[in-house]
Design a protein around this motif. Sequence first.
Motif, mmCIF file in Angstrom:
data_model
loop_
_atom_site.group_PDB
_atom_site.id
_atom_site.type_symbol
_atom_site.label_atom_id
_atom_site.label_comp_id
_atom_site.label_asym_id
_atom_site.label_seq_id
_atom_site.Cartn_x
_atom_site.Cartn_y
_atom_site.Cartn_z
ATOM 1 N N GLU A 64 0.835 -1.211 0.000
ATOM 2 C CA GLU A 64 0.000 0.000 0.000
ATOM 3 C C GLU A 64 0.864 1.253 0.000
ATOM 4 O OE1 GLU A 64 -3.683 2.037 2.539
ATOM 5 O OE2 GLU A 64 -2.648 0.256 3.304
ATOM 6 N N GLN A 65 1.900 1.260 0.822
ATOM 7 C CA GLN A 65 2.802 2.411 0.880
ATOM 8 C C GLN A 65 3.583 2.555 -0.426
ATOM 9 O OE1 GLN A 65 3.036 4.791 3.242
ATOM 10 N NE2 GLN A 65 1.262 3.786 4.182
ATOM 11 N N LYS A 66 3.974 1.423 -0.991
ATOM 12 C CA LYS A 66 4.666 1.470 -2.278
ATOM 13 C C LYS A 66 3.763 2.064 -3.356
ATOM 14 C CE LYS A 66 7.652 -2.523 -1.382
ATOM 15 N NZ LYS A 66 7.948 -3.926 -1.742
ATOM 16 N N SER A 67 2.485 1.716 -3.304
ATOM 17 C CA SER A 67 1.536 2.236 -4.280
ATOM 18 C C SER A 67 1.406 3.742 -4.187
ATOM 19 C CB SER A 67 0.163 1.576 -4.089
ATOM 20 O OG SER A 67 0.221 0.199 -4.388
ATOM 21 N N PHE A 68 1.475 4.281 -2.965
ATOM 22 C CA PHE A 68 1.427 5.735 -2.802
ATOM 23 C C PHE A 68 2.610 6.395 -3.510
ATOM 24 C CE2 PHE A 68 -1.150 5.032 1.241
ATOM 25 C CZ PHE A 68 -2.325 5.527 0.687
ATOM 26 N N LEU A 69 3.789 5.828 -3.333
ATOM 27 C CA LEU A 69 4.975 6.373 -3.986
ATOM 28 C C LEU A 69 4.868 6.258 -5.506
ATOM 29 C CD1 LEU A 69 7.812 4.990 -1.662
ATOM 30 C CD2 LEU A 69 7.185 7.394 -1.968
ATOM 31 N N ILE A 70 4.366 5.129 -5.973
ATOM 32 C CA ILE A 70 4.201 4.926 -7.421
ATOM 33 C C ILE A 70 3.243 5.952 -8.003
ATOM 34 C CG2 ILE A 70 3.326 3.330 -9.177
ATOM 35 C CD1 ILE A 70 4.329 1.051 -7.271
ATOM 36 N N ASN A 71 2.152 6.229 -7.295
ATOM 37 C CA ASN A 71 1.189 7.228 -7.764
ATOM 38 C C ASN A 71 1.797 8.623 -7.782
ATOM 39 O OD1 ASN A 71 -1.180 5.723 -8.410
ATOM 40 N ND2 ASN A 71 -1.557 5.402 -6.238
ATOM 41 N N ASP A 72 2.642 8.926 -6.790
ATOM 42 C CA ASP A 72 3.338 10.219 -6.792
ATOM 43 C C ASP A 72 4.264 10.322 -8.004
ATOM 44 O OD1 ASP A 72 2.129 11.088 -4.499
ATOM 45 O OD2 ASP A 72 3.800 10.561 -3.160
ATOM 46 N N ALA A 73 4.974 9.232 -8.296
ATOM 47 C CA ALA A 73 5.864 9.214 -9.456
ATOM 48 C C ALA A 73 5.057 9.370 -10.744
ATOM 49 C CB ALA A 73 6.658 7.915 -9.488
ATOM 50 N N ARG A 74 3.916 8.713 -10.807
ATOM 51 C CA ARG A 74 3.061 8.813 -11.991
ATOM 52 C C ARG A 74 2.631 10.254 -12.227
ATOM 53 N NH1 ARG A 74 -2.746 5.893 -12.093
ATOM 54 N NH2 ARG A 74 -2.872 7.232 -10.255
ATOM 55 N N ASP A 75 2.256 10.957 -11.159
ATOM 56 C CA ASP A 75 1.868 12.360 -11.286
ATOM 57 C C ASP A 75 3.040 13.201 -11.800
ATOM 58 O OD1 ASP A 75 -0.639 11.754 -10.333
ATOM 59 O OD2 ASP A 75 -0.237 12.410 -8.273
ATOM 60 N N GLY A 76 4.247 12.898 -11.294
ATOM 61 C CA GLY A 76 5.420 13.640 -11.727
ATOM 62 C C GLY A 76 5.732 13.416 -13.197
ATOM 63 N N PHE A 77 5.652 12.165 -13.641
ATOM 64 C CA PHE A 77 5.894 11.871 -15.057
ATOM 65 C C PHE A 77 4.843 12.535 -15.947
ATOM 66 C CE2 PHE A 77 8.259 7.961 -13.555
ATOM 67 C CZ PHE A 77 9.493 8.378 -14.040
ATOM 68 N N THR A 78 3.603 12.551 -15.491
ATOM 69 C CA THR A 78 2.537 13.181 -16.267
ATOM 70 C C THR A 78 2.837 14.670 -16.478
ATOM 71 O OG1 THR A 78 0.886 11.622 -15.423
ATOM 72 C CG2 THR A 78 0.065 13.675 -16.362
ATOM 73 N N LYS A 79 3.275 15.349 -15.423
ATOM 74 C CA LYS A 79 3.648 16.762 -15.547
ATOM 75 C C LYS A 79 4.863 16.928 -16.457
ATOM 76 C CE LYS A 79 1.939 17.955 -10.918
ATOM 77 N NZ LYS A 79 2.344 18.358 -9.536
#
Length: 235
Positions: A64-79
């Motif tokens: 679950e915690q890893k998923s939070f980090l992955i989602n943060d990375a996804r937002d960064g790549f999108t930007k």
Amino acid sequence: MSEPISLMAFFGASKGVVGISIRIAKSLKLIESIESKVDLLTQVEFNAAWKTLLQACNSSSSDEQKSFLINDARDGFTKATCLEKGERLFYTYLGLAICHYLIDDINNVKTALLEATKVSIYKNIYQETRDSSLGFNKYGINTIINSYNPVNMVNLIKGTFSYPLLKVQKIEIQRYNKSKSDLTHHILRKINAEEKIIALVTKINQPSVVFTSLESKSLELINLQKQCLEIITNI
């Protein structure tokens, strides 16, 4: 550093049926392989996204915690897709695809990989790097021939005779740029045309360490784009 892992081995091995821990273990190898090939410090969003994704892969926390980090990375790549260009844009979309893969979002994996295949390796990487390295400019005769080293008259003659072959490939690229098609066979034709023109321009300009090195890097990226198309078709 872990042994490099290919795109086919990474994306092609799963359709979302394996656990996140296994996918993260594979992604760590792929990320390390990518980091050795590209400058990650140019744009803040791009750099931060890669580091966040790397943290997720190295984390000993819960899924679950890893998923939070992955989602943060996804937002960064999108930007970062709005800020980057050329090689870094290609790897931005690849990073975005990794994030989608890790959270089982296969449809968006395909979308991100498709965008990666649309990046022009010839124009935005090969041509720009060549012009910068050799001091070409838009006022030179290279705008007509666009295929020779101006310090070598032999290359000027070779470029003149090869211009019809270059023009055929350029027309194919221009045709795609006008249509902006999402169809994989149209994109593949664009990629093949860029591959041919890079090989031809490099051949015309031999002997040259600059052109040979740039060709090697560009064709490696083109090979990755072809793998992306194959993955899109098969996953």
